[in-house]
Design an enzyme around this catalytic site. Structure first.
Site, PDB file in Angstrom:
ATOM      1  N   GLU A  40      81.085  -4.861  39.858  1.00  0.00           N
ATOM      2  CA  GLU A  40      81.975  -5.442  41.060  1.00  0.00           C
ATOM      3  C   GLU A  40      81.793  -4.166  42.061  1.00  0.00           C
ATOM      4  OE1 GLU A  40      86.290  -6.888  41.487  1.00  0.00           O
ATOM      5  OE2 GLU A  40      86.069  -5.388  40.199  1.00  0.00           O
ATOM      6  N   LYS A 113      85.899 -14.599  43.194  1.00  0.00           N
ATOM      7  CA  LYS A 113      86.606 -14.097  42.248  1.00  0.00           C
ATOM      8  C   LYS A 113      88.227 -14.928  42.373  1.00  0.00           C
ATOM      9  CE  LYS A 113      88.878  -9.668  40.355  1.00  0.00           C
ATOM     10  NZ  LYS A 113      88.847  -8.094  40.564  1.00  0.00           N
ATOM     11  N   CYS A 153      85.702  -8.721  36.697  1.00  0.00           N
ATOM     12  CA  CYS A 153      86.680  -7.761  36.383  1.00  0.00           C
ATOM     13  C   CYS A 153      88.023  -8.391  35.698  1.00  0.00           C
ATOM     14  CB  CYS A 153      87.032  -6.868  37.723  1.00  0.00           C
ATOM     15  SG  CYS A 153      87.720  -5.446  37.322  1.00  0.00           S
TER      16      CYS A 153
END
Length: 268
Positions: A40, A113, A153
């Site tokens: 990321e 995301k 993440c």
């Protein structure tokens, strides 16, 4: 399939970050990787709270996507750009997106995301929703007969995403590019990664930011590749580098036959 997880310590200099990412992709190719996964924010680690719109690219355009596509085609390798800022309809925010390019250099999958990190304790504060718009749907792609699920993440804390990715058929591997903070990563990173592998009987390829950054952040690192039984096959604790391991379909099938937990589910 041999996979590589690439660990970086990104700076606030886009050109420098792209050069280091390209060098690590070259190293992954030399090690025989058929797929390489960057972390990321591999392309830019901005000052805390700074607007990300300055570096946002339009889909299909821009130096970050061009580098990823060119590297994939040059090495005839699947290249997954851990995350980069893409333009979104809101002028003050961006999508935090991971993009997968096939061995011909073409984009095969994009995931924005969905879960946006928020944390506040003492003088440490993060609020991704200030500058990032959430994505709306899970994404997976097929590579050399394997089904690959995408996540980024903070998504790691939401097991329902990984269940959704395994519908209508289970994923063979999940990708988790990340920039976990040192505070949360030291306690939660490995246990969450191994849990996602174990409960889905799938490989997990976790590529991380790992060290002290020019903007003052410290990330946990500990990039890992984990097998369907929760065994850590490769690990890089801190600093820049490449780790590799092989995804073996026979191992997936063997553990799923021995422990058919996916067939025992009662709640979709």
């Amino acid at each position: 399939m041999r996979v590589a997880a690439l660990q970086v310590v990104s700076s606030t200099d886009l050109d420098h970050n792209l050069a280091r990412a390209e060098a690590l992709l070259d190293e992954a190719a030399r090690r025989g990787a058929a797929m390489a996964v960057l972390p990321e924010y591999f392309c830019i680690m901005e000052q805390q709270g700074a607007s990300k719109t300055r570096f946002a690219e339009a889909p299909g355009k821009g130096p970050v996507q061009q580098m990823l596509s060119a590297a994939a085609a040059r090495h005839r390798m699947w290249v997954v750009g851990g995350s980069l800022p893409l333009q979104c309809p809101e002028p003050d925010r961006v999508y935090n997106s991971t993009m997968a390019f096939g061995p011909d250099g073409r984009l095969v999958a994009r995931y924005d995301k969905m879960h946006l990190f928020a944390f506040e304790r003492g003088g440490e504060r993060y609020a991704e929703a200030d500058t990032i718009a959430p994505g709306g749907a899970p994404a997976a792609f097929d590579a050399q007969g394997l089904r690959i699920g995408m996540s980024i993440c903070y998504d790691l804390r939401f097991p329902e995403l990984y269940r959704a990715l395994s519908t209508p058929r289970p994923c063979d591997a999940f990708l988790v590019p990340a920039a976990f903070t040192y505070t949360t990563g030291s306690k939660h990173w490995e246990v969450l990664l191994r849990a996602r592998a174990i409960e889905n009987l799938a490989y997990v390829v976790a590529s991380a930011q790992g060290g002290h950054h020019a903007n003052g952040r410290r990330t946990w690192g500990h990039s890992m590749i984990i097998d369907p039984w929760g065994e850590v096959l490769a690990l890089l604790a801190e600093g820049e580098g490449v780790i590799t391991a092989d995804i073996e379909t026979e191992r997936i099938a063997s553990w799923r036959a021995s422990l058919p937990a996916l067939e025992h589910r009662r709640i979709a």
